[in-house]
Design a protein around this motif. Structure first.
Motif, PDB file in Angstrom:
ATOM      1  N   ASN A 281      20.371  79.632  15.723  1.00  0.00           N
ATOM      2  CA  ASN A 281      20.765  79.090  14.448  1.00  0.00           C
ATOM      3  C   ASN A 281      22.279  78.441  15.141  1.00  0.00           C
ATOM      4  O   ASN A 281      22.622  77.338  14.513  1.00  0.00           O
ATOM      5  CB  ASN A 281      20.938  79.910  13.289  1.00  0.00           C
ATOM      6  CG  ASN A 281      21.077  79.228  12.310  1.00  0.00           C
ATOM      7  OD1 ASN A 281      20.411  77.822  12.183  1.00  0.00           O
ATOM      8  ND2 ASN A 281      22.140  79.343  11.245  1.00  0.00           N
ATOM      9  N   SER A 282      22.967  79.214  15.798  1.00  0.00           N
ATOM     10  CA  SER A 282      24.442  78.698  16.167  1.00  0.00           C
ATOM     11  C   SER A 282      24.249  77.568  16.962  1.00  0.00           C
ATOM     12  O   SER A 282      25.009  76.487  16.822  1.00  0.00           O
ATOM     13  CB  SER A 282      25.168  79.686  16.867  1.00  0.00           C
ATOM     14  OG  SER A 282      25.328  80.726  15.765  1.00  0.00           O
ATOM     15  N   LEU A 283      23.360  77.356  18.079  1.00  0.00           N
ATOM     16  CA  LEU A 283      23.013  76.417  18.854  1.00  0.00           C
ATOM     17  C   LEU A 283      22.668  75.231  18.014  1.00  0.00           C
ATOM     18  O   LEU A 283      23.174  74.000  18.352  1.00  0.00           O
ATOM     19  CB  LEU A 283      21.995  76.729  20.078  1.00  0.00           C
ATOM     20  CG  LEU A 283      22.652  77.738  21.097  1.00  0.00           C
ATOM     21  CD1 LEU A 283      21.345  78.001  21.806  1.00  0.00           C
ATOM     22  CD2 LEU A 283      23.685  77.227  21.863  1.00  0.00           C
ATOM     23  N   LEU A 284      21.550  75.278  17.107  1.00  0.00           N
ATOM     24  CA  LEU A 284      21.171  74.488  16.213  1.00  0.00           C
ATOM     25  C   LEU A 284      22.353  73.674  15.452  1.00  0.00           C
ATOM     26  O   LEU A 284      22.326  72.325  15.347  1.00  0.00           O
ATOM     27  CB  LEU A 284      19.981  74.864  15.361  1.00  0.00           C
ATOM     28  CG  LEU A 284      19.386  73.819  14.450  1.00  0.00           C
ATOM     29  CD1 LEU A 284      18.892  72.621  15.287  1.00  0.00           C
ATOM     30  CD2 LEU A 284      18.530  74.316  13.416  1.00  0.00           C
ATOM     31  N   ASN A 285      23.294  74.323  14.967  1.00  0.00           N
ATOM     32  CA  ASN A 285      24.258  73.853  14.241  1.00  0.00           C
ATOM     33  C   ASN A 285      25.181  73.044  15.127  1.00  0.00           C
ATOM     34  O   ASN A 285      25.514  72.225  14.656  1.00  0.00           O
ATOM     35  CB  ASN A 285      25.134  75.096  13.660  1.00  0.00           C
ATOM     36  CG  ASN A 285      24.405  75.709  12.467  1.00  0.00           C
ATOM     37  OD1 ASN A 285      23.489  75.055  11.668  1.00  0.00           O
ATOM     38  ND2 ASN A 285      24.574  76.880  12.142  1.00  0.00           N
TER      39      ASN A 285
ATOM     40  N   PHE B 113      27.447  63.233  19.636  1.00  0.00           N
ATOM     41  CA  PHE B 113      27.759  62.300  20.842  1.00  0.00           C
ATOM     42  C   PHE B 113      27.615  63.300  22.317  1.00  0.00           C
ATOM     43  O   PHE B 113      27.634  62.628  23.286  1.00  0.00           O
ATOM     44  CB  PHE B 113      29.174  61.886  20.817  1.00  0.00           C
ATOM     45  CG  PHE B 113      29.170  60.967  19.491  1.00  0.00           C
ATOM     46  CD1 PHE B 113      28.847  59.805  19.453  1.00  0.00           C
ATOM     47  CD2 PHE B 113      30.377  61.488  18.770  1.00  0.00           C
ATOM     48  CE1 PHE B 113      28.913  59.238  18.379  1.00  0.00           C
ATOM     49  CE2 PHE B 113      30.286  60.853  17.634  1.00  0.00           C
ATOM     50  CZ  PHE B 113      29.876  59.428  17.442  1.00  0.00           C
ATOM     51  N   ASP B 114      26.860  64.508  22.147  1.00  0.00           N
ATOM     52  CA  ASP B 114      26.592  65.251  23.351  1.00  0.00           C
ATOM     53  C   ASP B 114      25.370  64.709  23.856  1.00  0.00           C
ATOM     54  O   ASP B 114      24.492  64.100  23.292  1.00  0.00           O
ATOM     55  CB  ASP B 114      26.319  66.851  22.867  1.00  0.00           C
ATOM     56  CG  ASP B 114      26.292  67.612  23.936  1.00  0.00           C
ATOM     57  OD1 ASP B 114      26.873  67.256  25.076  1.00  0.00           O
ATOM     58  OD2 ASP B 114      25.544  68.745  23.913  1.00  0.00           O
ATOM     59  N   THR B 115      25.226  65.145  25.119  1.00  0.00           N
ATOM     60  CA  THR B 115      23.961  64.399  25.797  1.00  0.00           C
ATOM     61  C   THR B 115      23.054  65.563  26.239  1.00  0.00           C
ATOM     62  O   THR B 115      22.614  65.447  27.529  1.00  0.00           O
ATOM     63  CB  THR B 115      24.488  63.357  27.000  1.00  0.00           C
ATOM     64  OG1 THR B 115      25.033  64.252  27.968  1.00  0.00           O
ATOM     65  CG2 THR B 115      25.332  62.424  26.526  1.00  0.00           C
ATOM     66  N   SER B 116      22.962  66.811  25.582  1.00  0.00           N
ATOM     67  CA  SER B 116      22.047  67.886  25.999  1.00  0.00           C
ATOM     68  C   SER B 116      20.670  67.117  25.888  1.00  0.00           C
ATOM     69  O   SER B 116      20.200  66.437  25.003  1.00  0.00           O
ATOM     70  CB  SER B 116      22.372  68.823  24.905  1.00  0.00           C
ATOM     71  OG  SER B 116      23.542  69.470  25.261  1.00  0.00           O
ATOM     72  N   ASP B 117      19.891  67.790  26.918  1.00  0.00           N
ATOM     73  CA  ASP B 117      18.439  67.398  27.187  1.00  0.00           C
ATOM     74  C   ASP B 117      17.385  68.142  26.319  1.00  0.00           C
ATOM     75  O   ASP B 117      16.748  67.558  25.754  1.00  0.00           O
ATOM     76  CB  ASP B 117      18.289  67.188  28.464  1.00  0.00           C
ATOM     77  CG  ASP B 117      19.092  66.361  29.355  1.00  0.00           C
ATOM     78  OD1 ASP B 117      18.928  65.152  29.136  1.00  0.00           O
ATOM     79  OD2 ASP B 117      19.635  66.985  30.148  1.00  0.00           O
ATOM     80  N   LEU B 118      17.693  69.553  26.273  1.00  0.00           N
ATOM     81  CA  LEU B 118      16.624  70.435  25.787  1.00  0.00           C
ATOM     82  C   LEU B 118      17.349  71.525  24.762  1.00  0.00           C
ATOM     83  O   LEU B 118      18.454  71.752  24.928  1.00  0.00           O
ATOM     84  CB  LEU B 118      16.091  71.073  26.916  1.00  0.00           C
ATOM     85  CG  LEU B 118      15.206  70.196  27.673  1.00  0.00           C
ATOM     86  CD1 LEU B 118      14.733  71.040  28.991  1.00  0.00           C
ATOM     87  CD2 LEU B 118      13.743  69.618  27.100  1.00  0.00           C
ATOM     88  N   TYR B 119      16.596  71.979  23.940  1.00  0.00           N
ATOM     89  CA  TYR B 119      16.894  73.070  23.159  1.00  0.00           C
ATOM     90  C   TYR B 119      15.925  74.257  23.122  1.00  0.00           C
ATOM     91  O   TYR B 119      14.497  73.771  22.624  1.00  0.00           O
ATOM     92  CB  TYR B 119      17.271  72.600  21.809  1.00  0.00           C
ATOM     93  CG  TYR B 119      17.462  73.701  20.693  1.00  0.00           C
ATOM     94  CD1 TYR B 119      18.311  74.933  20.834  1.00  0.00           C
ATOM     95  CD2 TYR B 119      16.793  73.222  19.309  1.00  0.00           C
ATOM     96  CE1 TYR B 119      18.406  75.785  19.693  1.00  0.00           C
ATOM     97  CE2 TYR B 119      16.882  74.300  18.313  1.00  0.00           C
ATOM     98  CZ  TYR B 119      17.581  75.488  18.439  1.00  0.00           C
ATOM     99  OH  TYR B 119      17.908  76.358  17.414  1.00  0.00           O
ATOM    100  N   LEU B 120      16.068  75.506  23.478  1.00  0.00           N
ATOM    101  CA  LEU B 120      15.319  76.379  23.712  1.00  0.00           C
ATOM    102  C   LEU B 120      15.757  77.592  22.716  1.00  0.00           C
ATOM    103  O   LEU B 120      16.747  77.918  22.779  1.00  0.00           O
ATOM    104  CB  LEU B 120      15.139  76.986  24.929  1.00  0.00           C
ATOM    105  CG  LEU B 120      13.966  78.244  25.250  1.00  0.00           C
ATOM    106  CD1 LEU B 120      13.531  78.103  26.684  1.00  0.00           C
ATOM    107  CD2 LEU B 120      14.552  79.604  24.920  1.00  0.00           C
ATOM    108  N   ALA B 121      14.778  77.667  21.624  1.00  0.00           N
ATOM    109  CA  ALA B 121      15.173  78.819  20.604  1.00  0.00           C
ATOM    110  C   ALA B 121      14.020  79.771  20.572  1.00  0.00           C
ATOM    111  O   ALA B 121      12.926  79.491  21.096  1.00  0.00           O
ATOM    112  CB  ALA B 121      15.301  77.771  19.406  1.00  0.00           C
ATOM    113  N   ALA B 122      14.606  81.116  20.175  1.00  0.00           N
ATOM    114  CA  ALA B 122      13.732  82.243  20.175  1.00  0.00           C
ATOM    115  C   ALA B 122      12.761  82.308  19.138  1.00  0.00           C
ATOM    116  O   ALA B 122      11.882  83.183  18.751  1.00  0.00           O
ATOM    117  CB  ALA B 122      14.529  83.611  20.371  1.00  0.00           C
ATOM    118  N   ASP B 123      12.686  81.433  18.191  1.00  0.00           N
ATOM    119  CA  ASP B 123      11.764  81.333  16.901  1.00  0.00           C
ATOM    120  C   ASP B 123      11.478  79.538  16.757  1.00  0.00           C
ATOM    121  O   ASP B 123      12.610  78.913  16.382  1.00  0.00           O
ATOM    122  CB  ASP B 123      12.829  82.142  15.818  1.00  0.00           C
ATOM    123  CG  ASP B 123      11.681  82.021  14.591  1.00  0.00           C
ATOM    124  OD1 ASP B 123      10.752  80.902  14.313  1.00  0.00           O
ATOM    125  OD2 ASP B 123      12.014  82.499  13.743  1.00  0.00           O
TER     126      ASP B 123
END
Length: 559
Positions: free
Chosen positions: A102-106, A113-123
């Motif tokens: 959840n912290s990452l999602l926030n 303006f970040d250029t992150s490519d992927l988001y891996l969550a445990a749920d």
């Protein structure tokens, strides 16, 4: 003994014709030579300094050589190993950044303006929310996790029930529901358990607040247990299997915590400037013979993922009527995913006939990974070979006549002598089978077949819907029964006669082969189709998929 004038000349004075042999002259030349050397070195340094340099910062590297993934902290060990394997195989570095799901999602939501490519969550509720917020697109399942109670093996602590955790003197470490997926999963599971006049979570939260601690990541919970800061904690079943923990910690399983396993998933962020590369790594991460093997080795329950191929190909059998609606969707999907779709358009009778001749329905021998029929009639004939079918569109069946013609106005006019007619061949194409059903319901089919036997009348049957309207345009027939979507493309040359029969619609279903090695990729295509209402309506189809989020079935766990 040599006097001053007899001293040997320096190498420098020997190389310069006419150089003076005096010490002063020699010094002047040496000074001049030094200046020349210095200027040359300075020029080289400045020239090299003007060229781009490469640093370890991912933002400075070529986008094709670094992928940035925001990663749930509890997945760290498995993901680091997979990322290292990927870099070794393909030379692409994966920059992993950790935190609670959840912290990452926030952070993703705030850092526009970040250029992150992927988001891996445990749920997967977090990756689903990322899509709902417009932060992500593709969502790919990986593996299942279940909460367990963890204690040190040498602690002597035993818990026979969840209520034992509330005993006096028991200190606990638990993930924060506002930060970590494990905390949210714990809260949800315990809220479903009645306890006194409320639910177990309320009593549990109070106990942890008074005799324990809430932590932002599952790794910090595990660390509290490891160092003996608490008596027990709630972590994922896979956490206890991590190399640095498995010798020290043990899991205590309770059915109440395992009723709703959480699905680890990864999604492609809209901030990515390299979605093709991001999707390639996501496919590697979720491939049954690559990333999923690693996740399984750390106690997770992987889904039935796709077979790994750097550039996968899908075989697609598609009824001819769907071509105008589906083509732009396929083109966009192939470009974004970096894959190839080998599409065969034909009459569905012909397509299903081909399927029956392919040994064991093997996609390696050309059996389709996906099949979109002209009507459910031709999916039902091969239904045992397919799964996950969904009705995408429907289209009307109409009569098409030459522009301005008054010769045919109703279905009954088709059986009149002298009226030239074309229809689909019911053994080869869906429009033929549907035409037969339609005419049989109207009591006209036998009469039309009798007319076909007449030497003076014309009733021709065509193997594909795509061949019907051209007969009208060229004047070879006076009328045909065709799909409205086919007629619309020739509106300048053809008039449409609408029908009122309840059997006037053809429904186009999309389905995935049970034998496909790329079911997850096919499901993403299904999602892309769901998001392409405008393309289908522009081609004349009625779009049947509703406007709410399509819950594409997730593959079953591996055996």
């Amino acid at each position: 003994m040599l006097n001053q004038t007899d001293q040997p000349k320096s190498e420098f004075t020997r190389l310069i014709p006419g150089a003076r042999s005096s010490r002063r002259g020699s010094l002047h030349w040496q000074l001049l030579f030094g200046i020349v050397i210095f200027c040359g070195v300075l020029f080289v340094v400045m020239r090299r300094g003007s060229q781009p340099t490469h640093s370890n910062n991912s933002s400075d590297q070529s986008p094709t050589h670094t992928i940035v993934m925001q990663t749930a902290a509890g997945m760290r060990v498995a993901v680091e190993q997979i990322a290292a394997d990927y870099e070794r195989e393909y030379g692409v570095h994966v920059d992993l950044r950790y935190g609670g799901s959840n912290s990452l999602l926030n952070q993703i939501q705030v850092n526009q303006f970040d250029t992150s490519d992927l988001y891996l969550a445990a749920d997967d509720s977090y990756t689903e929310k990322a899509r709902e917020l417009g932060l992500a697109q593709e969502q790919i399942p990986i593996a299942y996790l279940r909460p367990v109670i963890a204690v040190r093996k040498d602690s002597g602590k035993t818990f026979q029930s969840l209520e034992d955790l509330l005993a006096e003197g028991v200190s606990l470490s638990v993930g924060s529901p506002d930060q970590a997926a494990i905390g949210k999963a714990t809260q949800k599971a315990l809220e479903n358990i009645s306890y006194g006049k409320s639910n177990f979570w309320n009593a549990f939260e109070k106990h942890v607040t008074e005799h324990g601690v809430f932590k932002p990541t599952v790794n910090e919970v595990a660390n509290d247990i490891m160092i003996g800061a608490v008596d027990a904690g709630i972590v994922w079943d896979s956490t206890v299997m991590m190399p640095n923990l498995r010798e020290e910690l043990e899991a205590i399983h309770f059915d109440e915590l395992a009723t709703d396993p959480k699905l680890v998933s990864v999604c492609v962020l809209n901030s990515s400037e390299q979605p093709v590369e991001a999707l390639k790594f996501a496919r590697y991460l979720s491939a049954r013979d690559r990333g999923l093997k690693t996740f399984a080795s750390y106690g997770m329950e992987p889904v039935d993922g796709d077979v790994w191929e750097p550039h996968p190909e899908l075989n697609f059998f598609c009824g001819a009527v769907n071509r105008r609606g589906i083509e732009p969707v396929l083109e966009a999907f192939q470009k974004r995913e970096g894959v190839t779709i080998n599409t065969v358009y034909d009459g569905c009778g012909i397509l299903t006939g081909r399927m029956k001749n392919i040994d064991q329905q093997s996609t390696d021998l050309g059996f389709p990974d996906i099949y979109m029929a002209c009507d459910r009639y031709y999916l039902d004939n091969v239904a045992s070979w397919f799964q996950d079918d969904v009705d995408v569109t429907n289209t009307e069946i109409v009569i098409a006549v030459p522009k301005g013609s008054e010769k045919v106005k109703t279905l009954n006019d088709l059986i009149r002598p002298g009226v030239r007619v074309s229809i689909g061949d019911g053994t080869q194409c869906t429009i033929g089978a549907l035409t037969r059903r339609l005419l049989e319901k109207e009591g006209l089919y036998e009469a039309l077949m009798s007319k076909q036997q007449s030497a003076t009348d014309v009733v021709v049957e065509k193997p594909s819907s795509a061949m019907l309207v051209p007969d009208v345009v060229t004047g070879h027939v006076d009328a045909t029964i065709a799909y409205l979507t086919d007629v619309m493309q020739n509106s300048e040359d053809v008039d449409v006669i609408r029908l009122t029969s309840p059997h006037r619609h053809a429904i186009q279903p999309f389905s995935i082969s049970r034998s496909s090695h790329h079911k997850q990729l096919a499901r993403r295509l299904m999602t892309q189709i769901h998001q392409s209402q405008q393309a289908f309506e522009a081609a004349g189809f009625n779009f049947l998929l509703n406007t709410t989020a399509l819950r594409v079935p997730v593959a079953e766990s591996q055996d």
